[in-house]
Design a protein around this motif. Sequence first.
Motif, short mmCIF file in Angstrom:
data_model
loop_
_atom_site.label_atom_id
_atom_site.label_comp_id
_atom_site.label_asym_id
_atom_site.label_seq_id
_atom_site.Cartn_x
_atom_site.Cartn_y
_atom_site.Cartn_z
N MET A 1 67.51 -0.10 71.47
CA MET A 1 67.63 0.20 72.81
C MET A 1 68.52 -0.84 73.38
O MET A 1 68.19 -1.85 73.19
N LEU A 6 66.41 -1.07 78.57
CA LEU A 6 65.17 -1.56 78.64
C LEU A 6 64.78 -2.17 79.78
O LEU A 6 63.47 -2.19 80.27
N GLY A 46 65.82 6.35 76.31
CA GLY A 46 65.23 4.97 76.39
C GLY A 46 63.74 5.26 76.61
O GLY A 46 62.85 4.77 76.17
N GLU A 49 62.25 6.89 73.62
CA GLU A 49 62.33 5.81 72.47
C GLU A 49 60.75 5.07 72.83
O GLU A 49 60.14 4.83 71.67
N LEU A 50 60.83 4.35 73.93
CA LEU A 50 59.79 3.67 74.36
C LEU A 50 58.21 4.17 74.40
O LEU A 50 57.58 3.74 73.67
N TYR A 68 56.25 -3.46 75.85
CA TYR A 68 57.77 -3.05 75.85
C TYR A 68 58.06 -3.38 74.23
O TYR A 68 57.76 -4.53 74.01
N THR A 70 61.38 -2.74 71.28
CA THR A 70 62.52 -2.31 70.45
C THR A 70 62.14 -1.99 69.29
O THR A 70 61.12 -2.28 68.58
N GLU A 72 63.46 -2.46 66.15
CA GLU A 72 63.30 -3.46 65.11
C GLU A 72 62.21 -4.86 65.57
O GLU A 72 61.63 -5.06 64.69
N ILE A 103 59.17 -9.65 70.04
CA ILE A 103 58.52 -8.91 71.45
C ILE A 103 57.14 -9.74 71.78
O ILE A 103 56.85 -9.30 72.98
N GLU A 124 67.26 -8.45 74.23
CA GLU A 124 66.14 -7.65 74.38
C GLU A 124 64.81 -8.07 73.88
O GLU A 124 63.65 -7.74 74.63
N CYS A 128 61.58 -8.26 76.45
CA CYS A 128 60.02 -7.84 76.11
C CYS A 128 59.42 -8.97 75.97
O CYS A 128 57.94 -8.84 76.46
#
Length: 405
Positions: A1, A6, A46, A49-50, A68, A70, A72, A103, A124, A128
């Motif tokens: 993302m 994001l 997005g 995906e989230l 939140y 990503t 990975e 994250i 990202e 997060c």
Amino acid sequence: MIFDTLAWLMTPEGTECLEEAKNLPTDMLARLTQLRRKMSRERASGVMELLELRRRARSRFPNAESMYFTAEGLEQATAATMAEYRASRFPAGVIVLDACCGIGGDATALARRGAVLAIDLLPEAALCTRANVMHTASHFPVHTLCADATALSFAALAERGVGGALFDPSRRADRTDGSRRRVRNASDYTPPLDFLLKLREHFPALCVKVSPGLDDDSLRQYGARVEFISDRGECKEASLWFGRLAEHFPSFDSSEGVSGASDFENQDNGENYVATVLRTGFPPASLLPFACEQPNFSPPLQWLIEPDPAVIRSHRLPQVSALLDACQITPGIAYLTADDFTATPFATAYRVLEWMPFQERTLRSRLKQLGRRVEVVKKRDVPLEPEAVRIALSGGERDLPTCVL
């Protein structure tokens, strides 16, 4: 993302779109089609995906629906139970540097004990962390920074009161096609695992998170206490502890029939591996090294004992055998057996009704005589797939009582 998408998801508009999307059809194509009527393809993707990442994260984070991620970042994220346990081992009130914060799972847990400086090279990830910390109650501030942790002045941080560090290097690397792959060698971590040597020079309390599959030579070269951590029956992480953090671990609960030291004093076998088991509703339990004989061998007795994966990975099978007065069934295979079994966090036991050489036809016939079907197949070091064996032995029988093979 991508970062912009994001960041938009964290705005009031993005949050409203996420809430609306929850009520759309579960079919992915239908949901994407409806979202595309209101927003760009990037934002619609997005949102989807989230929502999917939050669904996957539910088993690891109790507040996943407001977090939140990503893709990975979630793959490498520390589950809340493990992050809370690891944070509990840092002294209360100490400011901790969370290098490569991902994250923000560890940063969130650490902030319940002291202030945190959370740093990650990926924008990202830093984004997060900042958002996830804001959505979780904590007693101390978390300062988030997108930067290269290897370029920091650790001496300056130490002078300003940072007294501990958590280093969680990325275990992913780029492929030639631009995708990402999991790495197995410590030198391929990002930053390389040797970066811990610089951290150790400045912070007396240091923990490094690594893969439990890292080879023993790589783990032992740093002189750390190596802790393999099991959660819900799976050895998910290993931690390298330095300084005062390496001195004490959760002691055994004597009510569970085991006993042992809570630190490394008077341990004479020179082995620095520890197995820790996390269990819902119970305090953590750690199995530390102590001098004991290698287990004797015996055919199956009244109980088949399966040590926890963290016990196996930490080479603590002899200690469990000694605690349970159990024998090993065969050399090189981590199954124990005993006439009696005392409940322990370090192993699971199954009553042995009878045992015989593995022959599918014979076993199927005996199961029919007993009026049983196979629910679970346990195996080690044999070229068989447990699920295939289970189906072959049980056939279409669904209403019969179950057993473990």
